[in-house]
Scaffold this motif. Sequence first.
Motif, PDB file in Angstrom:
ATOM      1  N   LEU A   7       0.832  -1.203   0.000  1.00 32.53           N
ATOM      2  CA  LEU A   7       0.000   0.000   0.000  1.00 32.53           C
ATOM      3  C   LEU A   7       0.868   1.256   0.000  1.00 32.53           C
ATOM      4  CD1 LEU A   7      -2.740   1.470   0.214  1.00 32.53           C
ATOM      5  CD2 LEU A   7      -2.512   1.262   2.701  1.00 32.53           C
ATOM      6  N   VAL A   8       1.882   1.284   0.846  1.00 35.64           N
ATOM      7  CA  VAL A   8       2.777   2.441   0.911  1.00 35.64           C
ATOM      8  C   VAL A   8       3.487   2.642  -0.426  1.00 35.64           C
ATOM      9  CG1 VAL A   8       4.884   3.330   2.000  1.00 35.64           C
ATOM     10  CG2 VAL A   8       3.068   2.353   3.410  1.00 35.64           C
ATOM     11  N   GLN A   9       3.985   1.561  -1.018  1.00 35.91           N
ATOM     12  CA  GLN A   9       4.682   1.669  -2.302  1.00 35.91           C
ATOM     13  C   GLN A   9       3.752   2.136  -3.419  1.00 35.91           C
ATOM     14  OE1 GLN A   9       6.811  -1.949  -3.110  1.00 35.91           O
ATOM     15  NE2 GLN A   9       7.899  -1.867  -1.166  1.00 35.91           N
ATOM     16  N   VAL A  10       2.522   1.622  -3.437  1.00 34.62           N
ATOM     17  CA  VAL A  10       1.562   2.036  -4.469  1.00 34.62           C
ATOM     18  C   VAL A  10       1.221   3.517  -4.298  1.00 34.62           C
ATOM     19  CG1 VAL A  10      -0.828   1.767  -5.273  1.00 34.62           C
ATOM     20  CG2 VAL A  10       0.610  -0.252  -4.902  1.00 34.62           C
ATOM     21  N   GLN A  11       0.957   3.924  -3.072  1.00 31.17           N
ATOM     22  CA  GLN A  11       0.620   5.332  -2.845  1.00 31.17           C
ATOM     23  C   GLN A  11       1.787   6.249  -3.193  1.00 31.17           C
ATOM     24  OE1 GLN A  11      -0.934   5.241   1.194  1.00 31.17           O
ATOM     25  NE2 GLN A  11      -3.025   5.207   0.403  1.00 31.17           N
ATOM     26  N   ASP A  12       3.012   5.842  -2.844  1.00 29.94           N
ATOM     27  CA  ASP A  12       4.198   6.627  -3.211  1.00 29.94           C
ATOM     28  C   ASP A  12       4.325   6.738  -4.728  1.00 29.94           C
ATOM     29  OD1 ASP A  12       4.866   7.065  -0.579  1.00 29.94           O
ATOM     30  OD2 ASP A  12       6.497   5.588  -0.534  1.00 29.94           O
ATOM     31  N   ALA A  13       4.166   5.618  -5.411  1.00 24.04           N
ATOM     32  CA  ALA A  13       4.286   5.617  -6.875  1.00 24.04           C
ATOM     33  C   ALA A  13       3.208   6.475  -7.519  1.00 24.04           C
ATOM     34  CB  ALA A  13       4.206   4.180  -7.406  1.00 24.04           C
ATOM     35  N   ARG A  14       2.011   6.442  -6.960  1.00 27.99           N
ATOM     36  CA  ARG A  14       0.909   7.208  -7.542  1.00 27.99           C
ATOM     37  C   ARG A  14       1.042   8.713  -7.299  1.00 27.99           C
ATOM     38  NH1 ARG A  14      -4.399   3.315  -6.833  1.00 27.99           N
ATOM     39  NH2 ARG A  14      -3.701   1.780  -8.369  1.00 27.99           N
ATOM     40  N   ARG A  15       1.832   9.108  -6.325  1.00 31.89           N
ATOM     41  CA  ARG A  15       2.093  10.541  -6.149  1.00 31.89           C
ATOM     42  C   ARG A  15       2.845  11.089  -7.360  1.00 31.89           C
ATOM     43  NH1 ARG A  15       1.775   9.671  -0.706  1.00 31.89           N
ATOM     44  NH2 ARG A  15       3.827   8.801  -0.381  1.00 31.89           N
ATOM     45  N   ASP A  16       3.772  10.282  -7.878  1.00 32.14           N
ATOM     46  CA  ASP A  16       4.559  10.686  -9.049  1.00 32.14           C
ATOM     47  C   ASP A  16       3.828  10.419 -10.359  1.00 32.14           C
ATOM     48  OD1 ASP A  16       6.645  11.436  -7.351  1.00 32.14           O
ATOM     49  OD2 ASP A  16       7.547   9.437  -7.430  1.00 32.14           O
ATOM     50  N   ASP A  17       3.069   9.328 -10.403  1.00 31.22           N
ATOM     51  CA  ASP A  17       2.361   8.943 -11.620  1.00 31.22           C
ATOM     52  C   ASP A  17       1.017   8.320 -11.228  1.00 31.22           C
ATOM     53  OD1 ASP A  17       1.386   7.944 -13.997  1.00 31.22           O
ATOM     54  OD2 ASP A  17       3.031   6.525 -14.313  1.00 31.22           O
ATOM     55  N   PRO A  18      -0.072   9.072 -11.355  1.00 32.41           N
ATOM     56  CA  PRO A  18      -1.381   8.569 -10.930  1.00 32.41           C
ATOM     57  C   PRO A  18      -1.801   7.253 -11.598  1.00 32.41           C
ATOM     58  CG  PRO A  18      -1.497  10.918 -11.375  1.00 32.41           C
ATOM     59  CD  PRO A  18      -0.136  10.449 -11.828  1.00 32.41           C
ATOM     60  N   LYS A  19      -1.166   6.895 -12.702  1.00 34.08           N
ATOM     61  CA  LYS A  19      -1.510   5.642 -13.389  1.00 34.08           C
ATOM     62  C   LYS A  19      -0.642   4.465 -12.933  1.00 34.08           C
ATOM     63  CE  LYS A  19      -3.153   8.022 -17.493  1.00 34.08           C
ATOM     64  NZ  LYS A  19      -2.968   8.234 -18.911  1.00 34.08           N
ATOM     65  N   ALA A  20       0.238   4.687 -11.972  1.00 33.40           N
ATOM     66  CA  ALA A  20       1.139   3.622 -11.497  1.00 33.40           C
ATOM     67  C   ALA A  20       0.338   2.507 -10.814  1.00 33.40           C
ATOM     68  CB  ALA A  20       2.158   4.198 -10.524  1.00 33.40           C
ATOM     69  N   ALA A  21       0.882   1.317 -10.839  1.00 35.25           N
ATOM     70  CA  ALA A  21       0.323   0.128 -10.186  1.00 35.25           C
ATOM     71  C   ALA A  21      -1.152  -0.087 -10.541  1.00 35.25           C
ATOM     72  CB  ALA A  21       0.515   0.228  -8.680  1.00 35.25           C
ATOM     73  N   PRO A  22      -1.455  -0.228 -11.824  1.00 35.97           N
ATOM     74  CA  PRO A  22      -2.857  -0.364 -12.222  1.00 35.97           C
ATOM     75  C   PRO A  22      -3.534  -1.627 -11.697  1.00 35.97           C
ATOM     76  CG  PRO A  22      -1.422  -0.792 -14.080  1.00 35.97           C
ATOM     77  CD  PRO A  22      -0.551  -0.285 -12.970  1.00 35.97           C
ATOM     78  N   THR A  23      -2.767  -2.675 -11.389  1.00 35.14           N
ATOM     79  CA  THR A  23      -3.398  -3.906 -10.912  1.00 35.14           C
ATOM     80  C   THR A  23      -3.990  -3.741  -9.515  1.00 35.14           C
ATOM     81  OG1 THR A  23      -1.286  -4.754 -10.106  1.00 35.14           O
ATOM     82  CG2 THR A  23      -1.961  -5.419 -12.333  1.00 35.14           C
TER      83      THR A  23
END
Length: 96
Positions: free
Chosen positions: A38-54
């Motif tokens: 969850l932390v990694q997905v939220q961090d990634a989505r701060r930079d790219d809202p389309k990150a971790a689509p699964t």
Amino acid sequence: MSDDTDRVVCIVAQGMYADGSTGLDIAEMWISTIVSALVQVQDARRDDPKAAPTWGPEATPHVAARRIIARLLDAGWRPPDSDCLDLNDQAIGDAS
């Protein structure tokens, strides 16, 4: 969770039980994984809202909490009795 995810959870749990882990050990491992993801997905989505689509749009603490509760229930945990939940401040203070 998807059927494939459920199968993976079961396979991992079976292997951990075979290696001597308890249900709570397994739940702790899954909870750590869920929180980390969850932390990694939220961090990634701060930079790219389309990150971790699964993960879909549900990468929220609320959904993570439900997944954590599911792992605890799978491990045999049960919610406390209602008497425990209804303790007043005086009773809590007397316990110490």
